[in-house]
Scaffold this active site. Structure first.
Site, PDB file in Angstrom:
ATOM      1  N   ARG A 180       0.834  -1.207   0.000  1.00 51.76           N
ATOM      2  CA  ARG A 180       0.000   0.000   0.000  1.00 51.76           C
ATOM      3  C   ARG A 180       0.870   1.259   0.000  1.00 51.76           C
ATOM      4  NH1 ARG A 180      -2.555  -3.854  -0.712  1.00 51.76           N
ATOM      5  NH2 ARG A 180      -4.557  -4.471   0.182  1.00 51.76           N
ATOM      6  N   GLU A 194      -5.313   4.017   6.743  1.00 50.40           N
ATOM      7  CA  GLU A 194      -4.939   3.815   5.339  1.00 50.40           C
ATOM      8  C   GLU A 194      -5.216   5.031   4.467  1.00 50.40           C
ATOM      9  OE1 GLU A 194      -5.981   0.605   1.880  1.00 50.40           O
ATOM     10  OE2 GLU A 194      -5.269  -0.139   3.804  1.00 50.40           O
ATOM     11  N   SER A 198     -11.301   0.371   3.006  1.00 50.21           N
ATOM     12  CA  SER A 198     -10.652  -0.083   4.251  1.00 50.21           C
ATOM     13  C   SER A 198      -9.979   1.102   4.926  1.00 50.21           C
ATOM     14  CB  SER A 198      -9.630  -1.173   3.943  1.00 50.21           C
ATOM     15  OG  SER A 198     -10.262  -2.308   3.399  1.00 50.21           O
TER      16      SER A 198
END
Length: 382
Positions: free
Chosen positions: A189, A365, A267
């Protein structure tokens, strides 16, 4: 598939420093409908870019105008950002559209996709054409230009697995670059672009996709079972990429809320990676804890499990609540009115409870945007 997706093997990158190029610029723009979390936000100025020549023209004027005091902020589809109530910056939005086939053999096909193309529509289009590799990344919201920034991933596949290059403009030096996958410095990520926010504006992404329909990755979660069911319905003994894509779409729709119906940014918490020794100790006290082995004696723990087992599924601090079906997702129950501060309070509330029970820090995130357009990495309160 958008109408802009097209096959054009003759298309070439174009740049221009012609200052007569029209650059659409709007002041005091409401961005509450331009972020999937539907947070209230007004930007001082927005520049909408539909081709690369406009970017050259705008930047030439921006650099020459030494009287300006507005920083630049790059915004894509708004699917992974938490915007402030007032954004005192010049927002650059790429809405460049189109897709080009650049090379093709019996075993692979190379495509170049403009940054403003809808990501999910691109995935559906490639699979329909018999070009495979992106099917596990179906139904991820956002635009193609933002995909490399986050190195999006799902169900065992990451963007870097298929990415060949990124064409991007380096804002500080006003120069164009073509970066290879290695140049992008991808991580989990993570990427060069994420680590240097508001430095790069991606305009094109190149992919190499394969044409082998028997080559699939369907071993993650329930994907294999659902994909197998789709295959059998079509009279096939084994799933093909289209079956995998449809299985993932079904699973995501069951577990994740549609941002158009219930605002969210996917998320919200990253799956924490902890030492194996810590995981074993937690496993002794919590036998059902979910973890996945990682290199270097580390374990990736399911953040959703931690949140749910902390009694926080469907909970939070109104109007920001975890989703009833997926505790990893924070949802906004006061769209276009809730603010970044509301998200910060809910995040702290959830993180504190999880840490108290498991001793694991949850990391956010989505990207936190400060009022001046800079990126905040450790902000929990405003």
């Amino acid at each position: 598939m958008t109408s802009a997706l097209r096959h054009d093997s003759n298309a070439q990158p174009t740049t221009s420093t012609n200052l007569k190029v029209n650059v659409p610029l709007t002041k005091s723009v409401d961005l509450s409908h331009s972020n999937t979390m539907a947070l209230a936000c007004v930007a001082d100025m927005v520049v909408t870019l539909t081709d690369e020549a406009q970017l050259d023209a705008f930047m030439a004027n921006y650099v020459e105008d030494t009287a300006h005091d507005k920083p630049l902020f790059v915004l894509s589809g708004g699917s992974n950002v938490l915007l402030p109530i007032r954004l005192n910056a010049i927002v650059l939005r790429s809405q460049m559209r189109g897709m080009t086939v650049t090379a093709q053999t019996d075993s692979y096909i190379d495509i170049e996709v403009m940054a403003g193309e809808n990501w999910h529509e691109l995935v559906v289009h490639t699979v329909a054409q018999g070009w495979y590799g992106l099917e596990n990344l179906a139904l991820i919201p956002g635009l193609t230009g933002a995909a490399p920034v986050q190195n999006i991933g799902a169900y065992g596949v990451q963007l870097e697995d298929c990415l060949e290059y990124v064409r991007a403009y380096h804002l500080p030096t006003q120069t164009w670059h073509q970066l290879t996958a290695a140049d992008c410095k991808f991580g989990y990520r993570d990427s060069l672009f994420k680590r240097a926010p508001n430095t790069w504006l991606i305009t094109r992404v190149g992919f190499r996709l394969h044409t082998d329909a028997s080559r699939i990755l369907a071993s993650y979660g329930d994907v294999q079972m659902v994909a197998q069911r789709y295959a059998e319905q079509q009279g096939r003994s084994q799933p093909v990429p289209a079956d995998v894509m449809q299985a993932i779409i079904d699973i995501r729709q069951q577990k994740l809320p549609d941002p158009n119906q219930l605002p969210n940014c996917g998320s919200f918490f990253q799956n924490p990676i902890i030492p194996q020794t810590q995981f074993i100790a937690l496993q002794a006290a919590h036998p059902t804890i979910v973890g996945y082995p990682m290199p270097d004696a580390m374990v990736k723990v399911a953040a959703g499990w931690l949140i749910e087992q902390s009694g926080l599924k469907g909970s939070g601090l109104a109007p920001i609540m975890t989703h009833q079906q997926q505790a990893l997702v924070l949802t906004n129950h006061s769209p276009y009115q809730a603010t970044q501060a509301d998200v910060a309070k809910a995040q702290c509330h959830i993180s504190d409870i999880v840490y108290e029970k498991y001793g694991i820090e949850l990391a956010r995130e989505p990207v936190w945007v400060n009022a001046d357009g800079s990126i905040g990495y450790h902000e929990h309160v405003v």
